[in-house]
Design a protein around this motif. Structure first.
Motif, PDB file in Angstrom:
ATOM      1  N   GLU A 101      -2.870  12.795  64.261  1.00  0.00           N
ATOM      2  CA  GLU A 101      -3.724  13.766  63.571  1.00  0.00           C
ATOM      3  C   GLU A 101      -4.449  13.155  62.370  1.00  0.00           C
ATOM      4  OE1 GLU A 101      -3.494  18.472  62.321  1.00  0.00           O
ATOM      5  OE2 GLU A 101      -1.645  17.288  62.354  1.00  0.00           O
ATOM      6  N   LYS A 102      -3.771  12.290  61.618  1.00  0.00           N
ATOM      7  CA  LYS A 102      -4.389  11.670  60.451  1.00  0.00           C
ATOM      8  C   LYS A 102      -5.599  10.837  60.850  1.00  0.00           C
ATOM      9  CE  LYS A 102      -3.448   8.602  56.533  1.00  0.00           C
ATOM     10  NZ  LYS A 102      -2.470   7.732  55.845  1.00  0.00           N
ATOM     11  N   SER A 157      -8.633  13.072  61.585  1.00  0.00           N
ATOM     12  CA  SER A 157      -9.272  13.536  60.354  1.00  0.00           C
ATOM     13  C   SER A 157     -10.127  12.447  59.720  1.00  0.00           C
ATOM     14  CB  SER A 157      -8.188  13.998  59.362  1.00  0.00           C
ATOM     15  OG  SER A 157      -8.759  14.375  58.128  1.00  0.00           O
ATOM     16  N   LYS A 211     -13.340  11.700  61.867  1.00  0.00           N
ATOM     17  CA  LYS A 211     -14.352  12.757  61.732  1.00  0.00           C
ATOM     18  C   LYS A 211     -15.146  12.582  60.442  1.00  0.00           C
ATOM     19  CE  LYS A 211     -12.315  16.474  64.516  1.00  0.00           C
ATOM     20  NZ  LYS A 211     -11.737  17.854  64.489  1.00  0.00           N
ATOM     21  N   LYS A 212     -14.477  12.209  59.363  1.00  0.00           N
ATOM     22  CA  LYS A 212     -15.158  11.996  58.082  1.00  0.00           C
ATOM     23  C   LYS A 212     -16.153  10.831  58.188  1.00  0.00           C
ATOM     24  CE  LYS A 212     -11.399  13.765  55.180  1.00  0.00           C
ATOM     25  NZ  LYS A 212     -10.338  13.422  54.199  1.00  0.00           N
TER      26      LYS A 212
END
Length: 216
Positions: free
Chosen positions: A114-115, A118, A121-122
């Motif tokens: 999950e990290k 994230s 996506k940034k």
């Protein structure tokens, strides 16, 4: 200052593409994609000075960003020309997906950490790469909702391709490229699907982190 920094980044990207091309001759579009993608954005701050070397580097969650040479090879073996959509299993830092986004109209990437999702996506937002879709999920399940895909790429090694992934590959000359674990070796392998027939080609030895089930 901002313009100067961008110009320096551009020069580094172009040199990286040239360095790769000297070792592994690149198709024009792939070389252009590499020359336009700032790899330093995809590596941890402490490794930015090594971003344009032909080396794999550690990233978050005990994972690695592949050598840019390996990324180039995997991309070219995928034969992007004429294909519309691609599914990547293992988004990682997002560098491979960023390269693919310049060669395909639609990019779908699945990541089990999950990290990493994230962070990727940034980076995509920072680079305005709006045609990349990232999903936090078990990559071995693929992303059935948007299948079939013209191309599928594994960014981690695996012993056998799950049938559910082959089902998501286009039956009209769909191509899947993956590092296949074979005894104590990993071999970049290309699968070409025509109807129910799948042709297998072993291309060259490689080294990737292994594909894992589930999410974390």
């Amino acid at each position: 200052m901002s313009f100067f920094i961008k110009k320096i980044e551009s020069q580094k990207c172009e040199k990286l593409a040239e360095d790769i091309d000297k070792i592994f001759p690149l198709e024009k579009d792939i070389k252009k994609a590499i020359s336009k993608t700032p790899r330093e954005i995809f590596v941890p701050i402490g490794f930015k000075h090594l971003a344009y070397k032909l080396d794999a580097l550690p990233i978050s969650a005990n994972q690695w960003i592949s050598s840019p040479l390996t990324v180039a090879k995997m991309t070219q073996y995928l034969i992007p020309e004429g294909a519309d959509s691609v599914l990547e299993i293992g988004c990682g830092s997002g560098y491979q997906a960023a390269i693919l986004s310049q060669l395909f109209r639609r990019v779908f990437s699945v990541e089990r950490v999950e990290k990493l999702v994230s962070e990727a996506k940034k980076r995509f937002k920072e680079l305005d790469l709006i045609n990349i879709n990232v999903r936090y999920s078990d990559g071995l399940l693929g992303w059935r909702e948007f299948s079939p895909y013209d191309r599928i790429l594994f960014s981690a090694s695996i012993t056998n391709i799950p049938e559910t992934i082959f089902e998501q590959l286009s039956s009209n000359k769909g191509i899947l490229v993956a590092p296949i674990q074979k005894d104590n070796r990993q071999i970049i392998t290309r699968f070409i699907k025509n109807g129910n027939f799948i042709k297998k080609e072993e291309l060259e030895e490689c080294l990737f982190v292994p594909t894992k089930k589930g999410t974390v």
